[in-house]
Design an enzyme around this catalytic site. Sequence first.
Site, PDB file in Angstrom:
ATOM      1  N   HIS A 100       0.856  -1.196   0.000  1.00  0.00           N
ATOM      2  CA  HIS A 100       0.000   0.000   0.000  1.00  0.00           C
ATOM      3  C   HIS A 100       0.884   1.235   0.000  1.00  0.00           C
ATOM      4  CE1 HIS A 100      -3.656   2.237   1.976  1.00  0.00           C
ATOM      5  NE2 HIS A 100      -3.024   2.979   1.095  1.00  0.00           N
ATOM      6  N   GLU A 142       0.327   7.747  -3.251  1.00  0.00           N
ATOM      7  CA  GLU A 142       1.310   7.530  -2.192  1.00  0.00           C
ATOM      8  C   GLU A 142       2.456   8.515  -2.285  1.00  0.00           C
ATOM      9  OE1 GLU A 142       0.932   5.240   0.452  1.00  0.00           O
ATOM     10  OE2 GLU A 142      -1.055   5.447  -0.440  1.00  0.00           O
ATOM     11  N   HIS A 146       2.361  10.959   0.886  1.00  0.00           N
ATOM     12  CA  HIS A 146       3.366  10.510   1.850  1.00  0.00           C
ATOM     13  C   HIS A 146       4.802  10.739   1.389  1.00  0.00           C
ATOM     14  CE1 HIS A 146       0.111   8.605   4.093  1.00  0.00           C
ATOM     15  NE2 HIS A 146      -0.285   8.002   2.983  1.00  0.00           N
TER      16      HIS A 146
END
Length: 249
Positions: A100, A142, A146
């Site tokens: 993930h 992502e 992040h």
Amino acid sequence: MLRQAQHERKKGWALSALALLVAPTAAQAQALACKLPDRIPVPRLDQPKRGEPVRKTPTTGYLLAMSWSPQHCANVRNPHDARDRFQCAGENGRFGWVLHGLWPETDSRDYPQWCRPARIVPQPVLREHLCMTPSVQLLQHEWAKHGTCMSPNPAAYFRAAAMLFRAVRFPDMAALAARPQTAGSVRRAFAAANRGVTAPMIAVTTDQQGWLKEVRLCLGPRMRPQRCKPFQVGARDAQTVRVRPIPKD
């Protein structure tokens, strides 16, 4: 000075990840069948949803979040839709554990996110990591949410994530799926497969019906496994967990 500091930080990630990679382990990582298409779609830019703040809080650790693909694909409306086709249609292989993401964390739930504007991840980087995270849009997400809090370079961010993911050894998921489990037994199975990792270093998440969704490895500031913080733990040890097996061809 800033460039040198960034270089040293990236070097530190790589060394920490490599230390995990070369450590002796009790089991081998799953071998996932994955066939890349000739053409990979271009993801759309991903931005914070309305009301979702930019947070540049100090990073004090990381989470390596790994999703159990059979559970994700069991819940999609149409596995042949563009969004989920690569992962769920079975045309490019069957996936078990997929990444993930690698998430920077802090000492509270206010983890850093959306730290800088994110351009589209370059095609070579998407192609290199699509078998690890089988969705170009998730890779883009992502990176934007992040990765921008860890590096100005998407290639460096995904390289660190890939090294850590490859270092993880997975238990026999067919055996886990064959009998009732608890969050505690799933943690213990992962700990037994990974030398130097104990059950309190592993977080488990399920859906509302108790099906296993994710396992997350809690990491310290140098990306070494550490005990999960209370807000990271997810399902408690006694909670019943069902594991969906990988569908047969």
